[in-house]
Motif scaffolding. Structure first.
Motif, short mmCIF file in Angstrom:
data_model
loop_
_atom_site.label_atom_id
_atom_site.label_comp_id
_atom_site.label_asym_id
_atom_site.label_seq_id
_atom_site.Cartn_x
_atom_site.Cartn_y
_atom_site.Cartn_z
N LEU A 130 0.83 -1.21 0.00
CA LEU A 130 0.00 0.00 0.00
C LEU A 130 0.87 1.26 0.00
CD1 LEU A 130 -2.73 1.53 0.38
CD2 LEU A 130 -2.44 1.17 2.84
N VAL A 131 1.88 1.29 0.88
CA VAL A 131 2.76 2.45 0.98
C VAL A 131 3.54 2.67 -0.32
CG1 VAL A 131 4.77 3.43 2.17
CG2 VAL A 131 2.98 2.26 3.47
N LEU A 191 -3.44 5.72 4.84
CA LEU A 191 -2.17 5.33 5.44
C LEU A 191 -2.20 5.37 6.97
CD1 LEU A 191 0.60 6.82 3.13
CD2 LEU A 191 -0.25 4.48 3.28
N LYS A 192 -2.85 6.37 7.56
CA LYS A 192 -2.88 6.47 9.03
C LYS A 192 -3.55 5.25 9.65
CE LYS A 192 -2.64 11.48 9.63
NZ LYS A 192 -3.31 12.68 10.18
N LYS A 193 -4.70 4.86 9.08
CA LYS A 193 -5.40 3.67 9.59
C LYS A 193 -4.55 2.43 9.37
CE LYS A 193 -10.13 5.33 8.77
NZ LYS A 193 -11.37 5.09 8.02
N ALA A 194 -3.95 2.34 8.18
CA ALA A 194 -3.15 1.16 7.86
C ALA A 194 -1.91 1.07 8.73
CB ALA A 194 -2.74 1.21 6.38
N GLU A 195 -1.33 2.23 9.09
CA GLU A 195 -0.13 2.24 9.91
C GLU A 195 -0.39 1.65 11.31
OE1 GLU A 195 3.47 5.30 11.22
OE2 GLU A 195 1.81 6.01 9.97
N LYS A 196 -1.56 1.92 11.84
CA LYS A 196 -1.92 1.36 13.15
C LYS A 196 -1.97 -0.17 13.07
CE LYS A 196 -4.60 5.36 14.72
NZ LYS A 196 -5.95 5.85 15.09
N LEU A 197 -2.56 -0.66 11.98
CA LEU A 197 -2.64 -2.11 11.78
C LEU A 197 -1.25 -2.70 11.60
CD1 LEU A 197 -5.65 -2.21 9.28
CD2 LEU A 197 -5.72 -2.48 11.77
N TYR A 198 -0.41 -1.97 10.88
CA TYR A 198 0.97 -2.41 10.66
C TYR A 198 1.72 -2.50 11.99
CZ TYR A 198 5.95 -1.86 9.70
OH TYR A 198 7.32 -2.00 9.71
N ASP A 199 1.60 -1.47 12.81
CA ASP A 199 2.32 -1.44 14.10
C ASP A 199 1.93 -2.63 14.97
OD1 ASP A 199 3.68 0.85 13.44
OD2 ASP A 199 2.28 2.20 14.46
N ILE A 200 0.63 -2.88 15.06
CA ILE A 200 0.17 -4.01 15.88
C ILE A 200 0.64 -5.33 15.28
CG2 ILE A 200 -1.86 -5.23 16.75
CD1 ILE A 200 -3.35 -2.54 16.71
N SER A 201 0.54 -5.45 13.95
CA SER A 201 0.96 -6.68 13.28
C SER A 201 2.45 -6.93 13.49
CB SER A 201 0.67 -6.59 11.77
OG SER A 201 -0.72 -6.49 11.53
N PHE A 202 3.24 -5.86 13.39
CA PHE A 202 4.69 -6.00 13.58
C PHE A 202 5.01 -6.46 15.01
CE2 PHE A 202 8.96 -4.54 14.53
CZ PHE A 202 9.66 -4.93 13.40
N LYS A 203 4.36 -5.84 15.99
CA LYS A 203 4.59 -6.20 17.40
C LYS A 203 4.15 -7.63 17.68
CE LYS A 203 4.20 -1.46 19.13
NZ LYS A 203 3.35 -0.48 19.85
N GLU A 204 2.99 -8.00 17.12
CA GLU A 204 2.48 -9.36 17.35
C GLU A 204 3.38 -10.39 16.69
OE1 GLU A 204 -0.44 -10.66 19.12
OE2 GLU A 204 0.26 -8.81 20.05
N SER A 205 3.83 -10.09 15.49
CA SER A 205 4.73 -11.02 14.79
C SER A 205 6.03 -11.19 15.56
CB SER A 205 5.03 -10.50 13.38
OG SER A 205 5.94 -11.35 12.71
N ASP A 206 6.56 -10.06 16.06
CA ASP A 206 7.80 -10.10 16.85
C ASP A 206 7.60 -10.87 18.16
OD1 ASP A 206 10.57 -9.17 17.25
OD2 ASP A 206 9.71 -8.04 18.92
N ARG A 207 6.46 -10.63 18.81
CA ARG A 207 6.16 -11.32 20.07
C ARG A 207 6.07 -12.83 19.86
NH1 ARG A 207 1.86 -13.51 22.34
NH2 ARG A 207 0.48 -12.87 20.62
#
Length: 296
Positions: free
Chosen positions: A243-244, A253-269
């Motif tokens: 998308l970016v 992008l703002k809405k998508a960025e929130k989803l990205y941040d959570i997805s990144f943290k969850e994937s890392d966790r």
């Protein structure tokens, strides 16, 4: 005033009866030429329903005559002008098959396809007829690349494809709207968006759908079993990056960025948990091997 109104209605009624009576007299004529001339007059006056009735009665008699060609051609146009597009398509095709050397041949081939265009259903209905119309119109362009109808035919194809595009878009949105209640719908939403992006790469809807792809994949990752979460969060991250890359100034992008941040943290966790589990398992296996050696 009331009497005048009634008188006018009476006159109108009388004229209608007279016209009907005259038309029935024409239908009963045994003089084929006079009946044919009457059909032509009705056609040129725009009285296509009456002309159609007469041409239909005349055509079996006119077979092999000089009048057969124009009667067949006009009959097809009567169907078209009265909104009977299926019959118009049939009769224009029959004309082209019967009178391949006619000066009206190319027009008849075009009109047979154009009748299918006119008969194409609204976008929210089954689009089989639209696909058939597109194929017929495209065949016309392929067979008559220099036709005077070429530009108009190209525009008609674009219009019909827009209808298919809207149908596909609405289908995606339907899956997305129901996806929160159904994991299968979430999967289908992503699949349908992929299909849409392949089929309509230049669509104005693609920016919105690129975001919905992130949202649907994120929702799918949130709703799925633990063993599949990391993979699906990683896909959500990938879709965000797509998308970016394609829409760097998108309003989504703002809405998508929130989803990205959570997805990144969850994937890392999840990755850390998996690493810890793997290390613990390897340590346990090593301990068991060590204990076995001591027993020996």
């Amino acid at each position: 005033m009331q009497r005048t109104h009634k008188f006018l209605l009476f006159i109108l009624f009388a004229l209608t009866l007279s016209a009907c009576s005259n038309f029935e007299k024409i239908r009963k004529m045994t003089d084929e030429k006079k009946k044919y001339d009457a059909a032509i007059r009705f056609f040129k006056k725009g009285q296509y329903d009456k002309a159609s009735i007469l041409f239909e009665e005349l055509l079996p008699i006119l077979t092999g005559t000089d009048q057969q060609e124009i009667a067949t051609f006009y009959q097809a146009y009567c169907d078209y002008h009265t909104g009977n597009y299926e019959m118009a398509n049939f009769h224009f095709k029959r004309f082209a098959e019967t009178f391949a050397r006619s000066e009206h041949y190319e027009e008849a081939v075009y009109m047979s396809a154009y009748a299918l265009y006119k008969n194409s259903p609204q976008f929210n209905l089954d689009q089989s007829g639209t696909i058939t119309a597109i194929n017929e119109l495209q065949n016309f362009i392929n067979n008559y690349p220099d036709s005077k109808f070429r530009d108009e035919t190209s525009d008609l194809i674009k219009e019909l494809r827009k209808k298919l595009e809207q149908k596909a878009y609405e289908k995606v949105k339907l899956y997305y709207k129901t996806s929160e209640f159904n994991i299968a719908s979430l999967k289908s939403a992503v699949i349908e968006i992929n299909n849409f992006q392949k089929d309509y790469p230049d669509s104005d809807y693609n920016e919105e759908l690129a975001f919905l792809k992130v949202q649907s994949q994120y929702d799918l990752a949130q709703s799925t079993i633990e063993s599949k979460q990391k993979e699906r969060f990683d896909d959500a991250i990938k879709f965000y990056q797509d998308l970016v890359d394609k829409y760097p100034k998108s309003d989504f992008l703002k809405k998508a960025e929130k989803l990205y941040d959570i997805s990144f943290k969850e994937s890392d966790r999840i990755a850390k948990l998996e690493a810890e589990y793997k290390a613990a398992k390897e340590k346990s296996n090593t301990s068991k091997v060590g204990a076995g050696d001591k027993q020996k």
